[in-house]
Structure formats: structure tokens, C-alpha cells
Design an enzyme around this catalytic site. Structure first.
Site, PDB file in Angstrom:
ATOM      1  N   CYS A  45       0.809  -1.164   0.050  1.00 20.09           N
ATOM      2  CA  CYS A  45       0.150  -0.002   0.032  1.00 20.09           C
ATOM      3  C   CYS A  45       0.835   1.210   0.054  1.00 20.09           C
ATOM      4  O   CYS A  45       1.938   1.368   0.239  1.00 20.09           O
ATOM      5  CB  CYS A  45      -0.981  -0.025   1.218  1.00 20.09           C
ATOM      6  SG  CYS A  45      -0.132   0.039   2.785  1.00 20.09           S
ATOM      7  N   CYS A  46       0.068   2.368  -0.153  1.00 18.18           N
ATOM      8  CA  CYS A  46       0.944   3.651  -0.481  1.00 18.18           C
ATOM      9  C   CYS A  46       1.935   3.526  -1.423  1.00 18.18           C
ATOM     10  O   CYS A  46       1.861   3.075  -2.823  1.00 18.18           O
ATOM     11  CB  CYS A  46       1.244   4.113   0.964  1.00 18.18           C
ATOM     12  SG  CYS A  46       1.768   5.766   1.356  1.00 18.18           S
ATOM     13  N   ILE A  47       3.037   3.959  -0.914  1.00 21.68           N
ATOM     14  CA  ILE A  47       4.367   4.310  -2.061  1.00 21.68           C
ATOM     15  C   ILE A  47       5.052   2.598  -2.226  1.00 21.68           C
ATOM     16  O   ILE A  47       5.749   2.648  -3.125  1.00 21.68           O
ATOM     17  CB  ILE A  47       5.538   4.930  -1.330  1.00 21.68           C
ATOM     18  CG1 ILE A  47       6.487   5.373  -2.192  1.00 21.68           C
ATOM     19  CG2 ILE A  47       6.053   4.535  -0.195  1.00 21.68           C
ATOM     20  CD1 ILE A  47       6.110   6.496  -3.342  1.00 21.68           C
TER      21      ILE A  47
ATOM     22  N   PRO B 262       4.129  -0.049  -3.619  1.00 21.82           N
ATOM     23  CA  PRO B 262       3.984  -0.687  -4.838  1.00 21.82           C
ATOM     24  C   PRO B 262       5.116  -0.681  -5.815  1.00 21.82           C
ATOM     25  O   PRO B 262       5.384  -1.231  -6.884  1.00 21.82           O
ATOM     26  CB  PRO B 262       2.797  -0.298  -5.585  1.00 21.82           C
ATOM     27  CG  PRO B 262       1.761   0.055  -4.285  1.00 21.82           C
ATOM     28  CD  PRO B 262       2.851   0.602  -3.209  1.00 21.82           C
TER      29      PRO B 262
ATOM     30  N   THR C 297      -3.140  -0.711  -2.861  1.00 21.00           N
ATOM     31  CA  THR C 297      -4.086   0.184  -2.475  1.00 21.00           C
ATOM     32  C   THR C 297      -3.436   1.499  -2.268  1.00 21.00           C
ATOM     33  O   THR C 297      -2.142   1.626  -1.564  1.00 21.00           O
ATOM     34  CB  THR C 297      -5.060  -0.141  -1.488  1.00 21.00           C
ATOM     35  OG1 THR C 297      -6.295   0.593  -1.359  1.00 21.00           O
ATOM     36  CG2 THR C 297      -4.424  -0.278  -0.146  1.00 21.00           C
TER      37      THR C 297
END
Length: 255
Positions: free
Chosen positions: A163-165, A167, A226
């Protein structure tokens, strides 16, 4: 003072016994590894994201173990000022232990064969301590154990949640993976890190636009992502998006 010390000592002993019990108790759900990158959004793991992941995994009946690399942080940020602190260093494993309440293991010990899934919370630690993305952009390097873990879970056909950065980590090492970090335009500051989507496509991965409450599932690679705090919005919406990610990760384990 003696009474206070005695009370603290007793509390630590009770906690240690409780942690040992919970770590070894039988669980009917999936076994999920969580990889942390420190403690604090600007130089480590985003704490609210990590907490949301833990809450949703608990609701899903999962058995959790947290991991972190035993390395120094890139730097230390004073979170009240958003500025680096001079002449101070912190260890990623030790800092991550704050989130894990002490129940944490060095990342070198994470074996994909022992877990059904792995999840990476966000926070700048993913871009500073698990990789050099914050400094080098699309040409960044990965922590060797982070790279090994991602490749091992992928090779084993086991789900990976990010999630967030975070990926961008999958985009670097899993060719053609399809992920989301939310929207691809800043939209007046609502998506302040939208440029990350361009870095993902520059790495040869695919970026899919999603809302903060949504999770994106790459069924072929079993990668679930996400946006979380890539979006400036209300906390409960971020919490819902993380819940969607966790639900999809657990569903892909087949447990």
C-alpha cells in the site's frame, strides 16, 4: 521508586510471556508476514497504515509475524518539523519493533515457505530504507532481502499486498506487474505523490487508477495494492482501502 521499578519489571515479564504465547498459538487462518521499514511516516513505516493492516488481519483470523531489515535508516526526521536531525542515526529493526510491540524478527529470517502471504505497509521508509527510490527515482536499488522476499513469494504463487508508496518495490522486481498508487494527476493537491505512477510505468510495470477506498488485484501475479496515504483524505477512507487490500490478500491465500 522501587515499587515503580517492580511494577514495570512485572509488566515486561507478563508481556514477554504473552508475546511468546501469541507467537506460538495455533491459528486456523492464513499465516501472513508483514515487512516494516522503521517507525514514522517520513523516515520509516506509516504507523496508521501498519495499524490498519494489523486490525484487518486480526478480523480476518490471520496469524501475523512482523519483520524488518537490520540496517540503519537513511536518516532521521523530526516529525514535528519535517526536517532531518543532524548527527543522529536509528536502526530500522529497532524502530520497527516499536510498532510490533517487540515481537519482530530480522528480515533475513523471512522464508516464503513458512507463510501464506506477505504485506508491505507504506511510509517513506519503503522508499528510503527498503530501497533508494526517494533518492534515485526509477533507477533505485533494492535492499537485497526485500528483493529476495518479493521474488520468493511471487515464484511460490503466494499473494503480495502493498500500500501507499510500496507498490514501486513490486514494479521494480516483478516484470509487467499491474499495481495502483491511486491517481495519475495531483488534482489540486489531493494526490500529492501522483508522479509515482509515472515512475512505475517507466519501470515497465502497469499502473491502474483507483480510488483511495479501493484495492487493485493483479490476479496473474497475485499482487494486491491500494493507495492509502498517497491521497490527502479522511482517515476512515484510507482504513477502508487497506481493508479491501487485506481482504483480497487473504482471499487469494485460499485459507
Amino acid at each position: 521508586m522501587i515499587a515503580v521499578r517492580s511494577l514495570l519489571r512485572s509488566a515486561h515479564i507478563k508481556y514477554a510471556l504473552s508475546a511468546q504465547f501469541h507467537a506460538t498459538a495455533n491459528c486456523t487462518g492464513a499465516k501472513v508476514a508483514i515487512v516494516l521499514s522503521g517507525c514514522g511516516v517520513y523516515d520509516g513505516t506509516e504507523i496508521q497504515e501498519a495499524s490498519a493492516i494489523l486490525v484487518h488481519l486480526s478480523r480476518g483470523g490471520a496469524e501475523v509475524q512482523m519483520f524488518a531489515p537490520d540496517v540503519l535508516q537513511m536518516h532521521v526526521i523530526d516529525h514535528s518539523k519535517g526536517q532531518p536531525v543532524e548527527n543522529e542515526s536509528r536502526n530500522v529493526l529497532s524502530e520497527s519493533a516499536r510498532i510490533a510491540r517487540g515481537n519482530i524478527t530480522e528480515l533475513t529470517n523471512l522464508n516464503a515457505g513458512n507463510y501464506d502471504a506477505v504485506i508491505f505497509p507504506g511510509g517513506f521508509g519503503a522508499a528510503k530504507n527498503l530501497s533508494t527510490f526517494a533518492v534515485d527515482g526509477k533507477d533505485f536499488k533494492m535492499n537485497k532481502d526485500v528483493e529476495r522476499v518479493l521474488k520468493d513469494f511471487h515464484r511460490a504463487g503466494k499473494p503480495i499486498g502493498l500500500c501507499c508508496i510500496s507498490p514501486v518495490l513490486a514494479a521494480k522486481v516483478l516484470p509487467g506487474v499491474d499495481v495502483t498508487v491511486g491517481h495519475e494527476e495531483e488534482e489540486g493537491g489531493k494526490w500529492p505523490y501522483a508522479g509515482t505512477a509515472q515512475a512505475i510505468t517507466a519501470l515497465g510495470a502497469k499502473h491502474t487508477v483507483k480510488e483511495v477506498t479501493e484495492a487493485h488485484v493483479d490476479l496473474k501475479n497475485k499482487v494486491v495494492t491500494t493507495p492509502a496515504f498517497m491521497c490527502e483524505t479522511k482517515l476512515h477512507l484510507i482504513f477502508d482501502g487497506i481493508g479491501a487490500m487485506v481482504k483480497d490478500v487473504l482471499k487469494l491465500t485460499g485459507k
